[in-house]
Enzyme design. Structure first.
Site, PDB file in Angstrom:
ATOM      1  N   LYS A 104       0.827  -1.216   0.000  1.00  0.00           N
ATOM      2  CA  LYS A 104       0.000   0.000   0.000  1.00  0.00           C
ATOM      3  C   LYS A 104       0.858   1.261   0.000  1.00  0.00           C
ATOM      4  O   LYS A 104       0.619   2.201  -0.775  1.00  0.00           O
ATOM      5  CB  LYS A 104      -0.920   0.000   1.223  1.00  0.00           C
ATOM      6  CG  LYS A 104      -1.688   1.288   1.420  1.00  0.00           C
ATOM      7  CD  LYS A 104      -2.712   1.543   0.340  1.00  0.00           C
ATOM      8  CE  LYS A 104      -3.367   2.900   0.559  1.00  0.00           C
ATOM      9  NZ  LYS A 104      -4.423   3.202  -0.416  1.00  0.00           N
ATOM     10  N   CYS A 161      -4.180  10.732   0.328  1.00  0.00           N
ATOM     11  CA  CYS A 161      -3.300   9.559   0.229  1.00  0.00           C
ATOM     12  C   CYS A 161      -1.878   9.918  -0.183  1.00  0.00           C
ATOM     13  O   CYS A 161      -0.911   9.640   0.500  1.00  0.00           O
ATOM     14  CB  CYS A 161      -3.830   8.600  -0.839  1.00  0.00           C
ATOM     15  SG  CYS A 161      -5.439   7.978  -0.532  1.00  0.00           S
TER      16      CYS A 161
HETATM   17  N1  SAJ Z   1      -1.710  14.663  -9.982  1.00  0.00           N
HETATM   18  C1  SAJ Z   1      -0.770  15.311 -10.789  1.00  0.00           C
HETATM   19  N2  SAJ Z   1      -0.320  14.681 -11.908  1.00  0.00           N
HETATM   20  C2  SAJ Z   1      -0.767  13.436 -12.256  1.00  0.00           C
HETATM   21  C3  SAJ Z   1      -1.708  12.793 -11.416  1.00  0.00           C
HETATM   22  C4  SAJ Z   1      -2.170  13.428 -10.292  1.00  0.00           C
HETATM   23  O1  SAJ Z   1      -0.355  16.435 -10.513  1.00  0.00           O
HETATM   24  O2  SAJ Z   1      -0.346  12.916 -13.301  1.00  0.00           O
HETATM   25  C5  SAJ Z   1      -2.179  15.325  -8.756  1.00  0.00           C
HETATM   26  C6  SAJ Z   1      -3.678  15.535  -8.723  1.00  0.00           C
HETATM   27  O3  SAJ Z   1      -4.012  16.793  -9.249  1.00  0.00           O
HETATM   28  C7  SAJ Z   1      -3.979  15.470  -7.224  1.00  0.00           C
HETATM   29  C8  SAJ Z   1      -2.932  14.518  -6.688  1.00  0.00           C
HETATM   30  O4  SAJ Z   1      -1.893  14.461  -7.674  1.00  0.00           O
HETATM   31  O5  SAJ Z   1      -3.803  16.739  -6.625  1.00  0.00           O
HETATM   32  C9  SAJ Z   1      -3.445  13.101  -6.420  1.00  0.00           C
HETATM   33  O6  SAJ Z   1      -4.135  12.680  -7.564  1.00  0.00           O
HETATM   34  P1  SAJ Z   1      -4.543  11.104  -7.767  1.00  0.00           P
HETATM   35  O7  SAJ Z   1      -5.038  10.975  -9.160  1.00  0.00           O
HETATM   36  O8  SAJ Z   1      -3.437  10.237  -7.327  1.00  0.00           O
HETATM   37  O9  SAJ Z   1      -5.837  10.908  -6.835  1.00  0.00           O
HETATM   38  P2  SAJ Z   1      -5.903  10.392  -5.331  1.00  0.00           P
HETATM   39  O10 SAJ Z   1      -5.085  11.209  -4.419  1.00  0.00           O
HETATM   40  O11 SAJ Z   1      -7.344  10.240  -5.010  1.00  0.00           O
HETATM   41  O12 SAJ Z   1      -5.193   8.968  -5.424  1.00  0.00           O
HETATM   42  C10 SAJ Z   1      -5.952   7.805  -5.255  1.00  0.00           C
HETATM   43  C11 SAJ Z   1      -4.979   6.773  -4.768  1.00  0.00           C
HETATM   44  N3  SAJ Z   1      -5.763   5.616  -4.459  1.00  0.00           N
HETATM   45  C12 SAJ Z   1      -5.643   5.081  -3.220  1.00  0.00           C
HETATM   46  O13 SAJ Z   1      -4.892   5.513  -2.372  1.00  0.00           O
HETATM   47  C13 SAJ Z   1      -6.484   3.903  -2.950  1.00  0.00           C
HETATM   48  C14 SAJ Z   1      -3.970   6.462  -5.844  1.00  0.00           C
HETATM   49  O14 SAJ Z   1      -3.206   5.329  -5.423  1.00  0.00           O
HETATM   50  C15 SAJ Z   1      -4.642   6.100  -7.139  1.00  0.00           C
HETATM   51  O15 SAJ Z   1      -3.641   5.921  -8.151  1.00  0.00           O
HETATM   52  C16 SAJ Z   1      -5.573   7.223  -7.556  1.00  0.00           C
HETATM   53  O16 SAJ Z   1      -6.532   7.412  -6.504  1.00  0.00           O
HETATM   54  C17 SAJ Z   1      -6.330   6.798  -8.808  1.00  0.00           C
HETATM   55  O17 SAJ Z   1      -5.997   7.335  -9.863  1.00  0.00           O
HETATM   56  O18 SAJ Z   1      -7.197   5.922  -8.679  1.00  0.00           O
END
Ligand code: SAJ
Length: 443
Positions: free
Chosen positions: A225, A279
């Site tokens: 995780k 996360c």
């Molecule tokens: N972000 C970027 N660039 C990217 C992707 C994301 O700047 O290429 C930023 C987003 O704007 C955000 C942050 O990162 O501010 C997190 O984005 P995220 O897409 O990772 O979304 P989260 O935080 O909801 O991540 C969750 C996580 N899932 C769990 O912890 C169970 C992550 O492991 C997953 O990869 C993500 O959801 C998902 O895409 O499902």
């Protein structure tokens, strides 16, 4: 002494007479409690907040934002008498299996803060039935199950793990807006104190999880995780590092990314205005805390530092635009578009916008915030923009993607824009008369 076995739990799972406790009815515990009840078992939810217990018993979801199907499922389970909530741990005395899904934040100096987890173990122990299984679903630093949870439960039960009770770790993989779907569909790593415990856990989770259930040991489950989220953080940081270099070199990181990803085995993520949420900013630190104290985990720490620096970087791009126009920051009004951490979400936990606003206000700017989803910032976009000398786009909400650059230019007091998520085509911004910077693009 031959301790209790998992046979009784297995038998009660088979004949649907098992009682399951869920400690912590937040964005993980509440949907989990509903899904377990829906699978035919009686669930006792325990939360420290009386208002949460009362809302759950009234069939009202305590989770902000849109969670398709959650409140209907909650109402169905409560009215069927399969789920009830309480603040009293005594009600867990009848539980054969107890899930712990309390917060596991990190402190300001990036250390795991296990107050809630320790409290849950201390309060559960005295009432925990002989031979019950305790599964931690919260994300924890590798080694926590062995060094924190198991000793805490042995102290509070006065029994030995593996005979008087059993422990497991099955970290959640939820995402706001998709709580029920993720819990049902995504695969789960199922860490058991022993293979027999892991096997019993897979029989339990198989009641509602349609994804793969991968049995393993406690440490592997803790590592999976924290590694999967540190992996994402490092990869986002790589994209942001390329963006900073491209800006300085006069290149376009977005075009570079598109072409790099045509190369086999490449999948460069998106540069942006920062990394928020519950996360990704936290879990890498849980992994770092398992590294040797003297060397740490420099790659993970550098990635965190780089991503945490992006909000002030895009704020600085706005300050430079203002300076080029001869506008003193102290008399400038900046409109920050987007306060949630993720597009089309109302979740503003660890929002990068908060850091950008602080950087702008620190430079003397007056800041106006707009966000179509976040309470308190949902005003009329046109009026937020009018009177602003510069707009800083922080979140790629659909409402912003649909804006015409000309409309933006017409509403701003001065046609200055920083695009922190490359929502707009730079050429279209120029054609609309905007002076602009996009993260990852040089002049
Ligand atoms: N972000 C970027 N660039 C990217 C992707 C994301 O700047 O290429 C930023 C987003 O704007 C955000 C942050 O990162 O501010 C997190 O984005 P995220 O897409 O990772 O979304 P989260 O935080 O909801 O991540 C969750 C996580 N899932 C769990 O912890 C169970 C992550 O492991 C997953 O990869 C993500 O959801 C998902 O895409 O499902």
């Amino acid at each position: 002494m031959s301790g209790a076995t998992l046979d009784r739990l297995d038998a009660r799972l088979r004949d649907n007479t098992a009682v399951v406790g869920v400690i912590g009815l937040g964005y993980v515990g509440l949907p989990v409690a509903c899904l377990i009840a829906d699978s035919g078992l009686r669930v006792v939810g325990v939360d420290v907040k009386p208002e949460v217990a009362a809302q759950v018993n009234a069939g009202t979801s305590t989770i902000r934002g849109r969670e398709p199907g959650l409140e209907a499922l909650l109402r169905e389970q409560v009215s069927a008498g399969r789920l009830r909530a309480t603040t009293s741990y005594a009600d867990l005395a009848s539980a054969d299996l107890v899930l712990i899904s309390v917060e596991t934040p990190v402190s300001d100096d990036h250390q795991p803060a296990y107050d809630a987890l320790r409290r849950a173990c201390e309060q559960l122990g005295p009432v925990l039935a002989e031979g019950a299984l305790v599964v931690v679903e919260s994300t924890v630093s590798p080694g926590t199950m062995e060094r924190v949870v198991t000793p805490a439960l042995e102290r509070s039960t006065g029994r030995v793990a593996g005979s008087g009770f059993f422990v497991g770790h099955c970290p959640e993989r939820v995402m706001p807006g998709r709580l029920l779907r993720n819990l049902r569909e995504l695969s789960r790593v199922v860490g058991g104190q022993t293979p027999a415990v892991a096997a019993c856990m897979t029989r339990f989770y198989g009641r509602y999880v349609r994804g793969d259930l991968d049995p393993t040991d406690l440490l592997t489950a803790e590592l999976v995780k924290t590694v999967e989220n540190a992996y994402r953080d490092v990869n986002i940081a790589f994209a942001n590092q390329v963006a900073l270099i491209a800006e300085h070199a006069g290149g376009d990181a977005w075009k570079v990314r598109e072409l790099v990803n045509k190369s086999p085995g490449r999948n460069m993520l998106l540069p942006g205005a920062g990394v928020g949420g519950h996360c990704i900013p936290k879990d890498p630190w849980l992994l770092v805390s398992a590294a040797p104290d003297d060397v740490g985990a420099p790659l993970l720490q550098a990635a965190r530092s780089l991503n945490e620096g992006m909000p002030s970087h895009v704020a600085d791009l706005a300050l430079r635009l203002l300076a080029e126009e001869g506008i003193d920051p102290g008399s400038a009004v900046v409109a920050v578009l987007g306060y949630a951490y993720l597009e089309d979400s109302d979740d503003s936990r660890h929002s990068p916008s908060a850091a950008a606003v602080a950087a702008l206000e620190g430079a003397g700017c007056h800041v106006r915030i707009h966000d179509p989803y976040v309470a308190g910032h949902q005003g009329d976009l046109g009026s937020v923009l009018s009177g602003a000398d510069c707009a800083l786009l922080m979140v790629a909400h659909s409402q912003y993607r649909d804006l015409a650059p000309e409309w933006l230019a017409a509403h701003l007091r001065r046609p200055l824009l920083v695009d922190g998520r490359r929502v707009f085509e730079p050429e279209a911004l120029t054609a609309a008369g905007l002076r602009h910077r996009t993260v990852g693009r040089g002049r």
